[in-house]
Design a protein around this motif. Structure first.
Motif, PDB file in Angstrom:
ATOM      1  N   VAL A   1      -7.092  13.976   0.996  1.00  0.00           N
ATOM      2  CA  VAL A   1      -7.657  12.611   1.024  1.00  0.00           C
ATOM      3  C   VAL A   1      -6.222  11.837   1.342  1.00  0.00           C
ATOM      4  O   VAL A   1      -5.540  11.663   0.264  1.00  0.00           O
ATOM      5  CB  VAL A   1      -8.463  11.769  -0.038  1.00  0.00           C
ATOM      6  N   PRO A   2      -6.024  11.453   2.559  1.00  0.00           N
ATOM      7  CA  PRO A   2      -4.636  10.458   2.785  1.00  0.00           C
ATOM      8  C   PRO A   2      -4.575   9.396   1.875  1.00  0.00           C
ATOM      9  O   PRO A   2      -5.515   8.867   1.782  1.00  0.00           O
ATOM     10  CB  PRO A   2      -4.789  10.418   4.397  1.00  0.00           C
ATOM     11  N   LEU A   3      -3.487   9.029   1.579  1.00  0.00           N
ATOM     12  CA  LEU A   3      -3.274   8.203   0.456  1.00  0.00           C
ATOM     13  C   LEU A   3      -3.650   6.691   1.311  1.00  0.00           C
ATOM     14  O   LEU A   3      -4.291   5.829   0.745  1.00  0.00           O
ATOM     15  CB  LEU A   3      -1.954   7.800   0.238  1.00  0.00           C
ATOM     16  N   GLU A   4      -3.301   6.649   2.481  1.00  0.00           N
ATOM     17  CA  GLU A   4      -3.660   5.548   3.209  1.00  0.00           C
ATOM     18  C   GLU A   4      -5.098   5.336   3.316  1.00  0.00           C
ATOM     19  O   GLU A   4      -5.841   4.249   3.160  1.00  0.00           O
ATOM     20  CB  GLU A   4      -3.385   5.479   4.714  1.00  0.00           C
ATOM     21  N   GLU A   5      -5.885   6.368   3.607  1.00  0.00           N
ATOM     22  CA  GLU A   5      -7.549   6.366   3.549  1.00  0.00           C
ATOM     23  C   GLU A   5      -7.948   5.962   2.221  1.00  0.00           C
ATOM     24  O   GLU A   5      -9.066   4.855   2.324  1.00  0.00           O
ATOM     25  CB  GLU A   5      -7.973   7.496   4.043  1.00  0.00           C
TER      26      GLU A   5
ATOM     27  N   ARG B   1       0.902  -1.130   0.095  1.00  0.00           N
ATOM     28  CA  ARG B   1       0.258   0.039   0.046  1.00  0.00           C
ATOM     29  C   ARG B   1       0.947   1.321   0.128  1.00  0.00           C
ATOM     30  O   ARG B   1       1.620   1.466   0.880  1.00  0.00           O
ATOM     31  CB  ARG B   1      -0.862  -0.014   1.175  1.00  0.00           C
ATOM     32  N   PRO B   2       0.698   1.905  -0.955  1.00  0.00           N
ATOM     33  CA  PRO B   2       1.380   3.253  -0.939  1.00  0.00           C
ATOM     34  C   PRO B   2       1.009   4.260   0.430  1.00  0.00           C
ATOM     35  O   PRO B   2       0.070   3.974   0.690  1.00  0.00           O
ATOM     36  CB  PRO B   2       0.944   4.057  -2.091  1.00  0.00           C
ATOM     37  N   SER B   3       1.783   5.112   0.884  1.00  0.00           N
ATOM     38  CA  SER B   3       1.330   5.866   1.881  1.00  0.00           C
ATOM     39  C   SER B   3       2.258   7.078   2.012  1.00  0.00           C
ATOM     40  O   SER B   3       2.967   7.440   1.264  1.00  0.00           O
ATOM     41  CB  SER B   3       1.730   5.131   3.387  1.00  0.00           C
ATOM     42  N   GLY B   4       1.921   8.006   2.988  1.00  0.00           N
ATOM     43  CA  GLY B   4       2.745   9.093   3.449  1.00  0.00           C
ATOM     44  C   GLY B   4       2.205  10.476   2.531  1.00  0.00           C
ATOM     45  O   GLY B   4       3.106  11.444   2.892  1.00  0.00           O
ATOM     46  N   SER B   5       1.364  10.513   1.752  1.00  0.00           N
ATOM     47  CA  SER B   5       1.089  11.553   0.714  1.00  0.00           C
ATOM     48  C   SER B   5      -0.256  11.731   0.597  1.00  0.00           C
ATOM     49  O   SER B   5      -1.009  10.923   1.494  1.00  0.00           O
ATOM     50  CB  SER B   5       1.800  11.439  -0.516  1.00  0.00           C
TER      51      SER B   5
END
Lengths: 53, 425
Positions: free
Chosen positions: B170-174, B132-136
């Motif tokens: 929208v946070p990438l994790e969400e 999962r991409p994250s952090g952006s």
């Protein structure tokens, strides 16, 4: 009745007004058809309707 | 054991149904004469408009809300909607729909892209599920991966419809949790009877289980003893309880126990509350003699100026409108900087509808806006602080305390389910 700045324009009052006396576009306004029955006061979720006592 | 629920919105009623089912004595306090909060019907000129939600369950008959409704034996039928479609201009380079349009299925969203980008999408669909991409945020991530504006427009339309946010909020994790939930739970559905179909079924369960609902009864204070919720004040009376569940969001709940929270140990909780921002939106309700969308699925409109998407629930339940009529509802996100120009935002939405439905006959029934004290979501998705509070035996449910990746009411259901697991084990 008076509508204060709490009004968000959700239109809930419009659907409960038996006189069809409220218009809403971003904010609610009472028209000349308002008879002051104040039923709308009960249904406002943000306490935006003030009734004269 | 006694439980008090503050607020008879969907989160409060779901909690009450579950707790009363396992033997709690449940009392629900609701300030308004009606139950359901922003998830019930408003009868207007024979149309079943809604107090908020667009008569849709984002994951339909296989989602978290339906799951919870089944668990508590709530008698309501949820029908899977048709596949969502996306309205595209005839030429992808056209900036709007004025020179014509065509609709494509949502799951073919990549067809307007170049062969190279389509290949990349295919690879990303596989790889992002593993890593999962994250952090952006979603927008920054898309810009980093693609040069194509189509995907940005689609992302804004999708996030605007489902979360009432722009893709850069929208946070990438969400986002990827939302996508995973789409695989896990499937696509949208419509409850028979609209939102109120769900609310009525939950109320019936609560009453059958011996629970009580007090309408027109406002809670003025939450009583806290030794760091533990002990009861409430409502209408000059004290009601004691072993457990309190608030459906009011974290900020309003904290205000009700403000004295108890003045203690320095709660400073970080208060600081976090200041960061919570409600999301805002406008719903335009249309009455039509002929179908406008033409199917029961969602129509996303990425090339409209403001409108993110539209649905027409009367294809599933014709009783939501007078005989022969259709109820069509559009949703548009309001950016925080545009809140002060609400009327301009509404006009832009109305112009959009003319472009989206050229030559069609419809009437605007009601224009409903949601922000601040009565918002789309009390806390923007992906940023809410969960269901626990610093006060023991005091929990927050509802759209201010959703589960991760839960779109709108599915998030409310996930939050309630998580809260029940914490309480009941």
């Amino acid at each position: 009745m008076k509508i204060n700045d709490n009004c968000v324009g959700c239109g809930q009052c419009v659907s409960f007004c038996n006189q069809g006396a409220i218009e809403v576009k971003g904010k609610a306004t009472a028209t000349a058809a308002c008879i002051g029955c104040d039923i709308c006061f009960l249904y406002c979720p943000v306490k935006a309707i003030e009734v004269s006592v | 054991m006694k439980a008090i629920i503050i607020g008879a919105g969907l989160g409060g009623l779901l909690s009450a149904a579950k707790l009363s089912q396992v033997g709690y004595q449940v009392e629900i306090f609701e300030r308004l004469p009606i139950t359901g909060g922003r998830f019930t019907n408003l009868n207007y000129r024979g149309f079943q408009l809604s107090s908020g939600a667009l008569h849709t369950l984002p994951h339909g008959p296989t989602g978290p809300l339906t799951q919870l409704l089944k668990e508590v034996n709530a008698d309501v039928q949820i029908i899977r909607s048709d596949q969502p479609t996306i309205r595209m201009p005839l030429e992808k380079s056209n900036p709007n729909y004025r020179k014509g349009f065509k609709d494509i299925f949502f799951n073919k969203f990549f067809t307007p892209l170049s062969n190279k980008d389509r290949l990349k999408i295919a690879l990303l669909i596989v790889s992002t599920r593993k890593n999962r991409p994250s952090g952006s945020n979603l927008k920054a991530w898309i810009i980093n991966q693609f040069k194509d504006e189509w995907l940005l427009k689609l992302a804004d339309s999708f996030c605007g419809w489902s979360l009432s946010l722009k893709s850069d909020n929208v946070p990438l994790e969400e986002f990827f949790e939302m996508i995973e939930n789409m695989y896990r739970f499937g696509g949208p559905g419509v409850p028979i009877g609209g939102c109120k179909g769900v609310i009525d079924a939950l109320e019936a369960v609560i009453i059958a289980n011996g629970g009580r609902i007090y309408n027109k009864t406002e809670v003025s204070k939450i009583i806290v003893e030794n760091g533990r919720a002990a009861g409430i004040f409502a209408g000059d009376r004290v009601y004691e309880a072993n457990l309190i569940i608030s459906n009011l969001g974290h900020a309003a709940t904290a205000l009700l126990c403000s004295e108890a929270l003045l203690d320095k140990t709660y400073a970080s909780y208060f600081k976090m509350l200041e960061l919570l921002k409600p999301s805002a939106g406008i719903k335009i309700c249309l009455a039509a003699d002929e179908p406008l969308v033409g199917h029961s699925g969602i129509l996303l409109t990425p090339y409209a100026k403001r409108i993110n998407g539209i649905n027409e629930v009367t294809h599933v339940d014709p009783n939501l409108a007078p005989p022969g009529k259709h109820l069509t509802m559009s949703h548009q996100h309001i950016a925080p900087e545009n809140l002060k120009n609400l009327r301009v935002e509404i006009e832009l939405g109305l112009e959009d509808l003319k472009e989206i439905f050229p030559g069609k006959k419809y009437k605007v029934l009601l224009i409903q806006s949601y922000h601040d004290g009565w918002p789309v979501n009390r806390a923007a998705s992906g940023l809410d602080p969960g269901n626990e509070t610093p006060i023991l035996e005091l929990y927050v449910v509802g759209d201010g305390a959703k589960g991760k990746g839960g779109i709108e009411i599915e998030g409310v259901a996930l939050g309630v389910a998580a809260t029940m697991t914490k309480i009941l084990g």
